[in-house]
Design an enzyme around this catalytic site. Structure first.
Site, PDB file in Angstrom:
ATOM      1  N   GLU A 300       0.749  -1.193  -0.161  1.00  7.41           N
ATOM      2  CA  GLU A 300       0.007  -0.019   0.031  1.00  7.41           C
ATOM      3  C   GLU A 300       1.111   1.454  -0.020  1.00  7.41           C
ATOM      4  O   GLU A 300       1.588   1.483   1.097  1.00  7.41           O
ATOM      5  CB  GLU A 300      -0.898   0.107   1.025  1.00  7.41           C
ATOM      6  CG  GLU A 300      -1.826   0.999   1.192  1.00  7.41           C
ATOM      7  CD  GLU A 300      -2.730   1.375   2.357  1.00  7.41           C
ATOM      8  OE1 GLU A 300      -3.544   2.666   2.765  1.00  7.41           O
ATOM      9  OE2 GLU A 300      -2.842   0.283   3.213  1.00  7.41           O
ATOM     10  N   LYS A 430      -8.756 -14.991  15.876  1.00  3.84           N
ATOM     11  CA  LYS A 430      -9.049 -14.668  14.315  1.00  3.84           C
ATOM     12  C   LYS A 430     -10.459 -14.313  13.937  1.00  3.84           C
ATOM     13  O   LYS A 430     -10.848 -14.491  12.796  1.00  3.84           O
ATOM     14  CB  LYS A 430      -8.457 -15.662  13.488  1.00  3.84           C
ATOM     15  CG  LYS A 430      -6.967 -16.166  13.815  1.00  3.84           C
ATOM     16  CD  LYS A 430      -6.465 -17.136  12.938  1.00  3.84           C
ATOM     17  CE  LYS A 430      -5.234 -17.422  13.463  1.00  3.84           C
ATOM     18  NZ  LYS A 430      -4.431 -18.912  12.937  1.00  3.84           N
ATOM     19  N   ASP A 506       1.485 -14.236  12.495  1.00  7.82           N
ATOM     20  CA  ASP A 506       0.183 -14.911  11.720  1.00  7.82           C
ATOM     21  C   ASP A 506      -0.620 -13.606  11.017  1.00  7.82           C
ATOM     22  O   ASP A 506      -1.220 -12.999  11.971  1.00  7.82           O
ATOM     23  CB  ASP A 506      -0.378 -15.573  12.711  1.00  7.82           C
ATOM     24  CG  ASP A 506      -1.588 -16.573  12.153  1.00  7.82           C
ATOM     25  OD1 ASP A 506      -1.933 -16.192  10.808  1.00  7.82           O
ATOM     26  OD2 ASP A 506      -2.172 -17.398  12.501  1.00  7.82           O
ATOM     27  N   HIS A 605      -2.277   9.988  -1.848  1.00  4.25           N
ATOM     28  CA  HIS A 605      -2.386   8.692  -2.419  1.00  4.25           C
ATOM     29  C   HIS A 605      -2.370   8.875  -3.939  1.00  4.25           C
ATOM     30  O   HIS A 605      -1.918   7.916  -4.582  1.00  4.25           O
ATOM     31  CB  HIS A 605      -3.827   8.276  -1.855  1.00  4.25           C
ATOM     32  CG  HIS A 605      -3.732   7.338  -0.706  1.00  4.25           C
ATOM     33  ND1 HIS A 605      -3.412   6.181  -0.761  1.00  4.25           N
ATOM     34  CD2 HIS A 605      -4.079   7.837   0.412  1.00  4.25           C
ATOM     35  CE1 HIS A 605      -3.371   5.728   0.560  1.00  4.25           C
ATOM     36  NE2 HIS A 605      -3.728   6.610   1.343  1.00  4.25           N
TER      37      HIS A 605
END
Length: 759
Positions: A300, A430, A506, A605
């Protein structure tokens, strides 16, 4: 096909001649010495004269060393004179034998399949030689590729050896030189070889691919059977390639130059390569009096740059502390009745009984230490949330192992207890959850910093008051209105994900680890300074196990000084990593909130994500810019064109703009010059219809709210059926105007043009 490199025959013959000459000279010298030694009788000396023609008699009278020399000489002659050209003859003989046996095997297979075993054995014996060639797969099937061609291509391709759309794999197995002109062995023959002492390793890559494709060998066992992870990956790529949407899809997926030994059995299965992810660095970040250069793996644009700016603004550094350390696992168990479940619930809550479970839990590891046990009850179901410290490991496996031991200790007192699942989703892992937000999971961290007002103005280009107000309206009110759990922040997940990928954590645990509340307050004399804090109750991190052992990830941990277990205080490295992540999140939150308040988000951006061709400063006379963002803030310097947003859009226009078309819930356009039209699909917009230069003849229903700071702002709601093209518009402005059709107008609670006309 390419044969193996052979020694130069001219050099070999020269060596033979030199060796033979040395042997002859040495032998004659020794014979002369033997004769002069007078060790023989007079008859022998007479026979050994130089004029004696009986050479055989002289040989019989020579010593053992003479015999050795002569044997060596004869062996060299036999090897290089008589058998020098036997190699080619042997190849032809083996080839003919292979073809004949293959034909016999094919006939026997089509017949009664009662013979041909001898042929299989002979083929197996004949084809056990070293080979040197490469095979490749293309759309037409398998083909031989010369090794020289592959080497030339390797100099051009740094990651994988690919020729056009071919997927080539280097074959490093042992095979006969004669096999270069022979197709792969049959499946029956390969199975026989697999079951023999030679094993799978003697099969070629081409044969291994056929065995996996025909399900005679499981593909997931390639690494174990071959003992060569790189070769196993190359074979698996050849198996998978024909089944992908595009057979050349692996051309840009690298697989070479990677240590797969640290992946197998730990990180990934059925490996076909690896994904290189760019790693940037933000910093120096001053935390707890120590500077850190923070690695961030992301695709990104602007993320690393923005976080780096936040680090630069934290001139006073940050203070980061871990307030709780407890990884969780919550099994679901069932009792025969709800009454029995209540008995267990009350039993577990007693301290002396908790110690019984803790003893069983702690016995499973040197580092796992049970801290607490929370029990939830639903009917006759019980959910026991084990909370334990796990040293420098993230600790999921460690806690799961301890949980099983704790349940075993509990079953001694309640034999009718039935374990349904070691994880009952009361953990919670998660998935978004209120329990992790409230009770915490992993490391719970609080980080703060004081930013001087001058730095806010000079570095962040905004004001303290603007930051405080934006944080309240966005991170607190906005997130509450959305019903977010743990989402009272601007973009904590961005920083957490970048650090997790870089440091071998993770990535799926970003879901819970990004729980964060960002608070900003004005402080200091006259409230000119800023106090910012982030609270992250569920950072699930570790510095040992999993992906932390991989080379690049270990390097990033080394950058931060937290690689591996802490030697003196187990768990200190993992806590330090959590502190660094929280401090980096604080820097990212500060920078993004400043960009939002200053109106720099979209500009940055467009500049960094889309390049100069589609930057935020538009010089063309008619251009359309499309932005997908939570908040779009732009500065448009052009004479005419369209700016289209798919979100909340704040248009800050310093030049003449003809149309701003927004698909948004709220469109706010602030202008210091003349704006001809703002056409929005919205429920509410701010406008001033008194000084509009351009109008539409179509029926319109508009809600107008005056804004004294703006000169001309117009909000128009129109039906998409009426605005299919610009032919229906009567534009009186001298500037070129382009109006796009409204989207999903039927979903808006505004009058349609037909209704307005009828009224």
């Amino acid at each position: 096909m390419v044969e193996e490199e052979k020694p130069n025959p001219v050099v070999q013959r020269v060596k033979v001649i030199m060796s033979a000459g040395l042997l002859l000279v040495h032998g004659i010298t020794r014979w002369t010495y033997s004769i002069s030694a007078s060790t023989f009788d007079p008859m022998a000396l007479q026979l050994n004269s130089t004029t004696d023609p009986h050479i055989i008699v002289r040989w019989l009278n020579s010593g053992l060393d003479h015999v050795v020399f002569m044997v060596m000489l004869l062996a060299l002659v036999v090897k290089y004179v008589l058998f020098e050209s036997r190699g080619h003859l042997e190849e032809h003989l083996i080839h003919d034998s292979l073809v004949a046996n293959r034909q016999n095997l094919h006939e026997n297979t089509n017949g009664d399949n009662t013979t041909g075993k001898t042929g299989l054995k002979s083929l197996s014996v004949l084809r056990q030689r070293k080979r040197s060639r490469t095979i490749s797969y293309n759309s037409s099937g398998w083909e031989e590729v010369p090794l020289t061609t592959v080497m030339e291509q390797h100099s051009k391709e740094t990651q994988t050896e690919v020729t056009n759309e071919h997927l080539s794999i280097e074959d490093t197995t042992s095979e006969s030189e004669s096999e270069k002109q022979v197709m792969p062995r049959s499946i029956e023959e390969c199975i026989a070889i697999m079951n023999s002492e030679v094993g799978v390793k003697s099969l070629t890559n081409k044969e291994l691919v056929r065995m996996v494709e025909t399900r005679n060998f499981p593909g997931y066992k390639l690494e174990t059977a071959l003992g060569d992870p790189l070769r196993a990956v190359s074979v698996r790529r050849a198996v998978v390639a024909p089944n992908t949407a595009c057979k050349s899809s692996f051309d840009s997926l690298p697989y070479d130059h990677y240590d797969y030994s640290k992946v197998m059995g730990v990180c990934c299965e059925n490996v076909i390569g690896y994904i290189p992810v760019p790693v940037g660095v933000a910093g120096p970040l001053l935390m707890n009096g120590k500077k850190f250069m923070v690695p961030m793996a992301t695709t990104e644009g602007c993320l690393v740059a923005s976080t780096n700016r936040g680090c630069r603004a934290l001139v006073n550094g940050t203070r980061s502390q871990v307030i709780r350390d407890a990884m969780t696992r919550a099994p679901s168990v069932r009792m025969p009745t709800a009454e029995r479940a209540t008995v267990v619930y009350m039993w577990v809550r007693k301290k002396e009984n908790f110690q019984i479970i803790k003893t069983g839990f702690d016995s499973t590891s040197r580092f796992a230490r049970l801290q607490d046990l929370h029990v939830g009850i639903a009917g006759r179901l019980l959910y026991m949330r084990f909370m334990a410290q796990t040293g420098d490991a993230m600790g999921m496996n460690m806690v799961s192992k301890g949980t099983e031991a704790g349940l075993s200790a509990l079953k001694k007192y309640f034999p009718d207890l039935e374990v349904l699942s070691v994880s009952g989703n009361y953990c919670m892992d998660k998935k978004p959850s209120a329990i992790n937000w409230i009770e915490g999971r992993g490391k719970s961290v609080v980080c703060e910093s004081f930013v001087p007002g001058k730095v806010v103005t000079s570095v962040l280009k905004t004001s303290v008051q603007a930051l405080v107000e934006a944080n309240i309206t966005k991170n607190l009110v906005g997130s509450s209105l959305a019903g977010s759990i743990g989402g009272n922040n601007a973009h904590a997940a961005n920083i957490v994900a970048a650090l997790y990928i870089a440091c071998g954590q993770d990535p799926a645990q970003v879901v819970g680890s990004s729980n964060c509340m960002t608070l900003m307050e004005a402080c200091g004399d006259n409230n000119q300074d800023l106090h910012i804090t982030v609270t992250m109750p569920s950072l699930e991190v570790g510095t040992v196990g999993g992906g932390t052992a991989l080379g690049p990830q270990a390097a990033c941990l080394t950058m931060l000084g937290v690689k591996g277990p802490h030697k003196e205080h187990p768990g200190e490295n993992a806590c330090q990593l959590a502190k660094i992540i929280a401090a980096t999140v604080l820097a990212g939150e500060l920078s993004l909130m400043a960009a939002l308040t200053a109106g720099h988000l979209v500009k940055a951006h467009l500049q960094h994500n889309r390049g100069k061709a589609s930057g935020s400063t538009l010089d063309s006379s008619s251009t359309t810019a499309t932005c997908d963002s939570a908040a779009a803030i732009t500065t448009v310097n052009r004479k005419s064109g369209d700016t289209t947003y798919d979100s909340v859009a704040n248009g800050n226009s310093s030049g003449k703009t003809d149309d701003t078309i927004c698909d948004s819930a709220t469109a706010i356009s602030n202008s210091s010059n003349k704006i001809d039209n703002t056409t929005c699909d919205s429920d509410a917009s701010s406008s001033d219809n008194s000084k509009r230069k351009t109008g539409h003849k179509s029926n319109v229903s508009a809600t107008v709210n005056s804004n004294n700071s703006n000169k001309n702002v117009i909000s128009i709601f129109q039906n998409s059926n009426q605005l299919g093209s610009t032919d229906n518009l009567d534009v009186t402005s001298s500037a070129a105007v382009r109006v796009a059709a409204c989207m999903d107008a039927a979903n808006l609670n505004v009058p349609h043009t037909d209704d307005i006309a009828n009224s």
